[in-house]
Design a protein around this motif. Structure first.
Motif, mmCIF file in Angstrom:
data_model
loop_
_atom_site.group_PDB
_atom_site.id
_atom_site.type_symbol
_atom_site.label_atom_id
_atom_site.label_comp_id
_atom_site.label_asym_id
_atom_site.label_seq_id
_atom_site.Cartn_x
_atom_site.Cartn_y
_atom_site.Cartn_z
ATOM 1 N N MET A 1 0.838 -1.203 0.000
ATOM 2 C CA MET A 1 0.000 0.000 0.000
ATOM 3 C C MET A 1 0.867 1.245 0.000
ATOM 4 N N ARG A 2 0.375 2.185 -0.727
ATOM 5 C CA ARG A 2 1.103 3.457 -0.814
ATOM 6 C C ARG A 2 0.725 4.282 0.407
ATOM 7 N N ILE A 3 1.757 4.693 1.144
ATOM 8 C CA ILE A 3 1.486 5.505 2.335
ATOM 9 C C ILE A 3 1.865 6.950 2.064
ATOM 10 N N THR A 4 0.938 7.827 2.227
ATOM 11 C CA THR A 4 1.262 9.239 2.018
ATOM 12 C C THR A 4 1.433 9.883 3.386
ATOM 13 N N ASN A 5 1.955 11.103 3.348
ATOM 14 C CA ASN A 5 2.122 11.844 4.601
ATOM 15 C C ASN A 5 0.781 11.993 5.308
ATOM 16 N N LYS A 6 -0.247 12.189 4.547
ATOM 17 C CA LYS A 6 -1.591 12.409 5.091
ATOM 18 C C LYS A 6 -2.039 11.183 5.888
ATOM 19 N N ILE A 7 -1.743 9.995 5.306
ATOM 20 C CA ILE A 7 -2.155 8.766 5.996
ATOM 21 C C ILE A 7 -1.456 8.667 7.336
ATOM 22 N N GLN B 1 -0.310 11.099 9.068
ATOM 23 C CA GLN B 1 -0.943 12.084 9.963
ATOM 24 C C GLN B 1 -2.255 11.554 10.512
ATOM 25 N N ASN B 2 -3.116 11.034 9.620
ATOM 26 C CA ASN B 2 -4.425 10.529 10.031
ATOM 27 C C ASN B 2 -4.295 9.438 11.084
ATOM 28 N N ASN B 3 -3.435 8.463 10.764
ATOM 29 C CA ASN B 3 -3.310 7.339 11.687
ATOM 30 C C ASN B 3 -2.809 7.795 13.046
ATOM 31 N N ASN C 1 -5.511 9.538 14.880
ATOM 32 C CA ASN C 1 -6.474 8.573 15.428
ATOM 33 C C ASN C 1 -5.970 7.969 16.717
ATOM 34 N N THR D 1 9.860 16.590 5.448
ATOM 35 C CA THR D 1 9.617 15.806 4.243
ATOM 36 C C THR D 1 10.902 15.863 3.421
#
Lengths: 706, 563
Positions: free
Chosen positions: B1-7, B9-11, B14, B558
């Motif tokens: 799976m492609r993990i972006t910075n946003k993911i 951050q989201n995780n 959470n 980044t």
């Protein structure tokens, strides 16, 4: 042999493509935090090679930048909407459950039923038992009873206002749905306009549309479909124009291409209530300018809207229903007809004292629906409503119930005058087949459920308590009187409850009740009416006024005129008999057997204690009277905890699906940084290529063979 | 799976939220010291808390209010009963003294004084009250045991009373007959009573009374609970004496009426004499004579509230006795209905003792008629004892009786026996005085004939005096058993009250324990274990800080930073 300048052209193409990619990267980087933005990519293709008729065959012609494409998988959009719909559903349930839970909480911070009832049952009653002669003990006891009625009044009012909040929110949601639908239609048009010309997709507009559906999906369950429109000249050929279809609530069409349907909220009139406990002006939702109503009560409605409807209308799957047990009949009632406009728009002036023929429908409930066999559990409105007969809706003015000696219930509804509310008259009904229903069975314990639970307790408890008091005598040897009653809406008077207007399963002196009812009928000149109507205006009986009640109180005159069914009592109008409040001495403390025993005799109070603690004397859901809150709190706590769990589960699911979407469509800063380097390199190289070719031309033109 | 910075951050966000929720929960627990904040946190705890709170409130009411009140009430009852049983014990002693042989005049005088004192004292504590409520009045806590006011003449209050008794309550008196009819010196037929003899009139008695005319007869009598009654009540069947019988299987109580022939009822006053009434061929001058002459007679002495029985009536009544095989029915019970309308302040109110009906013509009811109240009708159904208990709840399903009824300790017959005895002693005193006067007369100088006359009267009076002393002594003798019975009853009531007090003390002890137990259970159910929560909170804080640090590090940079 290719042109000497072919290489320059290739390099130029490379420069342009790299430039486009660089720009797209810039766009991606700028939109890193933009909501709903899908990352874009320049789609490039190696250009068509040039046949140069040389022995090395074709020569590569460089690169073509075709178009900019958004990276997105719509499969995840659908999954996301589905999760959002559940998420919205349980989030709204969670929010309102917590409000209801607060109402039924009983702890140090919030004084609730158990504290108040314990005070009444323990301190109040025990002190009165010990000093049965003492007016101040009775005053305190009645004062505690007053706190109990206040508790029910307040809780009832709070629940009703919560119901109104739900209702208002439904309207807001419906308005939002309408506006989202309109925006989607406008986007559909713009997208087609952009895309019709060529093959470059309208990325930003499509992102915006998906974002709108995201929002819609939380309000109500949604599904979309996009079909390419076929070329009318060549039916097998797809055009670039698409038809975007949005359906909501499990299949109701909302948007179809450039068309949208509009929803509207219509407030119910007082005579259109579904439940006795309903607040005024609850909204029904229907499609504007269409016959069909919107399936607001549908179990697949989804989204916040379903949560709100379940909370507003949830009746634990118990709605009034039955099967016609007699052919439809008619009754003629003398009434005043207000002015109205007929079908042709002619003004018909008001008329007075006109005999009006009304249709009636009589039904018996299914024996398995126990809640239909006890008027203390009834939530039928008092002021008329809407009844569905074989799926067709009719207004009714009043209803009545007859109970035979087997305890079987038969309800009769008098339908409204046809010209005013009912567009057509009731045709024949199929005895034993025609299904009659009021409201919908909604499988959730919403506000009407809790309000009705309170009503049931209040009615049953008042009835048992009053019966006991009525059978006894005061310390001074006067006849006992009721303690609990209700306020007659719109007046300062109170209901007077008696035994001859009793409709409940526990009442076992049925024959005497019937006789007593007949006696009342005759007194009221209703000898020919086979039912006593206990709601509505058709044969509404006069009740005793406060003054008459006070005057008759305690005198065994044999007058039972105008007693009312406990059905009239609700947690909202629950009150202490004002006469007892003013004169606590009138609280009965002795049984008839021992009425000359003296002022300190308290055997009746012992019976009252049993009414409060013995489930054989008074039972509420199989528990005793004092355990009301335990039962209701179990419901509300479990529902709330359910809503909490499901809401957090679906939030997590939504988030994880959203992460999957981001995984595909999201902009990754590191990736874009790499891209930046990558495309800058391509650009630099392409530019370097031109530089090199320039030098080549220089050598060729100015220095070769010169 | 492609993990972006946003993911990332989201995780991280959470997880951070999860930590915060936990920390919030623990912090709320710490600050409120409760395990749960809302019922939905743990419905089981919430519902159990309601139940435990109810239990606790109940026990608190039983312990802090009911048991305390019961204690005060019992204390007051205890004081009053101690007094009356003390009086009755002294009475037993005095009766024993009186029954013991010859008393000197002085001893008799002392006895009389103390009997009169008992008469005043025995009912004096009957009207004690607790917070304005008469403690011995059963449920009629607003009605004093004694009248407290005089209801006579225009203010009279009529009671029709059913007196329930048994054959043991019938006693016998030795009536000393001193009334003689004869022809006096002037040839007139006169009736003279030796008890009215004096030094000035003794000569009138000459030829009429002498020693042989003074006799003592045994007569059976019933002492009614009141003096100065209006009359016996005659119903449709005339006057009846009824007694309890049992009929059927299982046996139920019923009554049988024994009608008395109207002509055999002789209403009189005890002071009546010179009646000159011929009964069964015998000329009777006093009501006592009638009772002797007519075996079927029922002679009513209205002033003294006595009924003298002819021998037949007596033996019939003696035949009524309890049948041991019927446990709940007392077949020995005999009933007599009488009416009394005039009351003195010291009289005991009949509603505390008897099945009776009062008819008040002074206080009228709402319709303007006399107020008629029917009291204690259930006494006639054999429920004489289980009556009007005031019981306080001192536990779930557990009660303690706090009141003692007047009839358990303050029997109206106590006073009546005393009255009877006092009258008898006074009779003896009277005769002694007459005898002394006659003795003085004898010392005067007079001729022989005169002396003989005086001697004859002296002898007659002496005989009457001796007989009266006998009567008195008999009364004392018979009275001992009776007064002992009253004394026993009063001590029983006193003991019962005392044992209720000690039972209450035990109960209170247990309630005290229960209150603590429920408090404990409540706390166990609702309150946090501080150590556990603090440990959890510390670890949650640690986790929170760790995650903050991790997020800080991850989202800081980044690749762009390095280009």
């Amino acid at each position: 042999m290719a042109s000497q300048f072919f290489g320059l052209n290739i390099a130029y193409k490379g420069l342009t493509a790299a430039n486009a990619s660089l720009n797209t990267t810039a766009n991606n980087i700028s939109n890193t935090q933009t909501k709903g933005y899908s990352r874009q990519e320049v789609v490039t293709k190696a250009a068509e090679p040039l046949r140069v008729f040389a022995n090395y065959g074709c020569a590569g012609a460089g690169v073509d930048a075709l178009y900019v494409e958004r990276i997105r998988d719509e499969f995840y959009d659908n999954k996301y909407w589905n999760a959002q719909s559940n998420n919205g559903h349980y989030e709204s349930l969670e929010y309102y459950s917590k409000i209801i839970e607060t109402q039924f909480t009983d702890d140090k911070a919030h004084v609730g039923f158990s504290t108040i009832f314990d005070q009444f049952r323990i301190a109040g009653l025990q002190e009165t038992m010990k000093t049965a002669h003492d007016e101040s003990a009775k005053k305190q006891f009645i004062g505690f009873a007053g706190q109990l009625t206040d508790y029910f009044n307040n809780t009832y009012a709070e629940l009703m206002s919560t119901q109104e909040d739900c209702n208002q929110e439904i309207k807001t949601q419906i308005d939002r749905i309408n506006s989202i639908a309109a925006e989607i239609v406008s986007l559909n048009k713009q997208i087609n306009t952009l895309e019709i010309g060529g093959n470059s997709p309208a990325n930003e507009l499509r992102d915006a549309r998906t974002l709108l559906v995201d929002e819609l999906g939380k309000l109500v369950s949604v599904s979309t479909k996009e079909i390419h429109v076929m070329d009318p000249n060549d039916p097998d050929q797809e055009t670039n124009v698409t038809r975007y279809i949005v359906t909501i609530g499990g299949g109701e069409l909302l948007v179809d291409g450039y068309e949208t349907r509009e929803l509207e909220c219509v407030a119910r009139a007082t005579y259109e209530k579904i439940n006795q406990t309903d607040a005024e002006g609850l909204y029904d939702v229907r499609w504007v300018n269409e016959e069909s109503s919107f399936g607001l009560q549908s179990p697949v409605l989804g989204g916040t809207l379903q949560g709100l409807v379940e909370m507003r209308d949830g009746n634990n799957n118990e709605n009034f229903n039955g099967i016609a047990s007699k052919p439809s009949g008619t009754v003629t009632i003398i009434e005043d007809i207000p002015a109205y406009y007929d079908d042709f728009g002619n003004y018909i002036p008001p008329k007075k004292n006109v005999p009006v023929s009304h249709d009636t429908i009589t039904l018996r409930p299914d024996p398995r629906d126990k809640f239909m066999f006890d008027l203390n559990k009834s939530n039928l409105p008092e002021s008329g409503g809407i009844i569905r007969i074989d799926g067709k809706e009719f207004h009714y003015d009043s209803w009545s119930v007859a109970i035979d000696s087997n305890g079987d219930y038969e309800y009769t509804f008098v339908l409204s005058h046809e010209t005013a509310l009912n567009p057509e008259r009731l045709g024949g009904v199929n005895v034993g087949a025609t299904r009659v229903e009021i409201g919908d069975a909604i499988d959730y314990q919403g506000i009407p459920y809790y309000m009705n639970q309170m009503n049931e307790w209040v009615r049953t408890f008042s009835q048992k308590f009053n019966d006991t008091l009525r059978s006894g005598y005061t310390a001074d040897g006067d006849i006992g009187m009721d303690l609990f009653t209700g306020e007659v809406a719109g007046s300062n008077e109170q209901w007077l409850f008696g035994e001859d207007m009793r409709y409940d399963t526990d009442y076992n002196h049925f024959q005497t009740t019937l006789d007593a009812q007949n006696a009342v009928r005759q007194r009221l000149g209703l000898a020919n009416v086979s039912y006593i109507t206990i709601c509505g205006s058709a044969a509404s009986r006069p009740y005793l006024t406060k003054a008459e009640d006070t005057q008759l109180a305690g005198q065994n005159t044999g007058l039972q005129y105008g007693y009312d069914s406990y059905y009239k009592l609700t947690a909202g109008n629950f009150q202490i008999k004002s006469f007892l409040e003013d004169d606590p001495k009138r609280l009965a403390t002795k049984t008839e057997r021992n009425k000359t025993d003296g002022e300190s005799q308290y055997d009746l109070l012992e019976e009252l204690q049993l009414v409060m603690t013995d489930k054989n004397k008074m039972s509420f859901r199989g528990c005793n009277a004092s355990e009301f809150l335990q039962c209701v709190m179990a419901d509300v706590a479990l529902n709330t905890s359910n809503a909490n769990t499901l809401s957090s589960n679906y939030t997590n699911i939504s988030k994880s699906i959203d992460n999957q979407r981001i995984s595909i469509s999201g902009v990754d800063e590191d990736e874009e940084a790499i891209n930046l380097v990558k495309f800058q390199n391509s650009y630099n190289l392409a530019s370097r290529m031109i530089q090199t070719l320039t030098e080549v031309y220089d050598r060729l033109i100015t220095q070769t063979g010169v | 799976m492609r993990i972006t910075n946003k993911i990332i951050q989201n995780n991280n966000l959470n997880n951070l939220t999860v930590n915060k929720v936990l920390e919030d929960k623990l912090a709320t627990q710490m600050s409120s010291l409760k395990k749960i904040n809302r019922p939905s946190d743990d419905p089981v705890i919430a519902i159990r808390a309601l139940r435990l709170r109810s239990n606790f409130e109940e026990v608190k009411q039983y312990n802090e209010r009911n048991a305390e009140d019961a204690e005060s009430w019992l204390d007051i009852t205890d004081g009053a009963l101690s007094n009356v049983s003390g009086v009755l014990e002294s009475m037993v002693a005095d009766y024993t003294k009186g029954a013991n042989g010859d008393l000197t005049t002085d001893q008799r005088d002392i006895l009389l004084t103390s009997l009169k004192h008992y008469r005043d004292e025995v009912y004096s504590t009957a009207d004690v009250d607790y917070a304005g409520r008469y403690v011995f009045a059963g449920y009629r806590t607003d009605t004093s045991i004694k009248f407290g006011e005089t209801r006579t003449g225009n203010n009279k209050l009529q009671y029709d009373i059913t007196y329930q008794f048994n054959r043991d309550d019938i006693d016998q008196i030795d009536y000393v007959d001193t009334v003689t009819r004869g022809t006096n010196g002037a040839g007139q037929n006169v009736v003279l009573d030796l008890r009215k003899l004096s030094r000035s009139n003794y000569e009138d008695y000459d030829g009429i009374s002498d020693e042989t005319n003074v006799t003592s007869t045994q007569i059976h009598r019933i002492i009614l609970p009141y003096q100065n009654i209006d009359d016996l009540i005659t119903g449709a069947d005339g006057f009846t004496i009824s007694h309890v019988i049992s009929t059927g299987t299982p046996p139920v109580q019923s009554t049988e009426n024994v009608a008395i022939v109207p002509s055999k009822i002789y209403p009189h006053n005890a002071t009546d004499s010179g009646l000159n009434q011929t009964v069964n061929g015998v000329v009777c001058e006093t009501p006592y004579d009638i009772a002797v002459a007519d075996p079927d007679a029922v002679v009513v002495l209205k002033d003294t509230g006595e009924i003298l029985l002819g021998s037949n009536i007596y033996s019939r009544m003696m035949g009524y006795r309890d049948n041991d095989t019927t446990a709940n029915i007392n077949e020995g019970e005999i009933r007599i209905n009488f009416r009394k309308s005039e009351w003195l302040a010291d009289d005991l109110r009949p509603e505390h003792y008897f099945s009776c009906t009062s008819t008040d013509t002074v206080k009228l009811n709402a319709q303007g008629g006399p107020t008629v109240i029917d009291y204690n009708h259930k006494y006639l159904e054999g429920k004489y004892d289980a009556d009007q208990p005031i019981e306080y709840d001192v536990g779930t399903g557990q009660v303690i009786r706090i009141n003692t009824m007047a009839k358990e300790a303050f029997n109206p017959i106590i006073g009546r026996s005393l009255d009877d005895l006092i009258a008898s002693i006074e009779d003896v005193q009277n005769l002694e005085k007459i005898q002394a006067q006659m003795a003085e007369v004898l010392k005067l100088p007079m001729d022989l004939a005169q002396q003989q006359k005086a001697q004859k009267q002296y002898d007659a009076v002496s005989k009457a005096y001796t007989l009266a002393k006998n009567t008195m002594q008999h009364l004392f003798e018979h009275g001992i058993t009776r007064v002992q019975g009253f004394s026993d009853a009063a001590s029983l009531a006193f003991t019962a009250c005392g044992s209720r007090g000690s039972k209450l003390a035990l109960i209170k002890n247990r309630l005290e324990d229960q209150q603590v137990t429920f408090e404990d259970l409540k706390s166990k159910n609702e309150d946090i274990d501080m150590a556990e929560v603090i440990t959890n909170l510390t670890s949650a804080q640690l986790t929170y800080q760790a995650s903050l640090m991790a997020i800080g590090k991850v989202s800081n940079t980044t690749l762009l930073n390095y280009l």
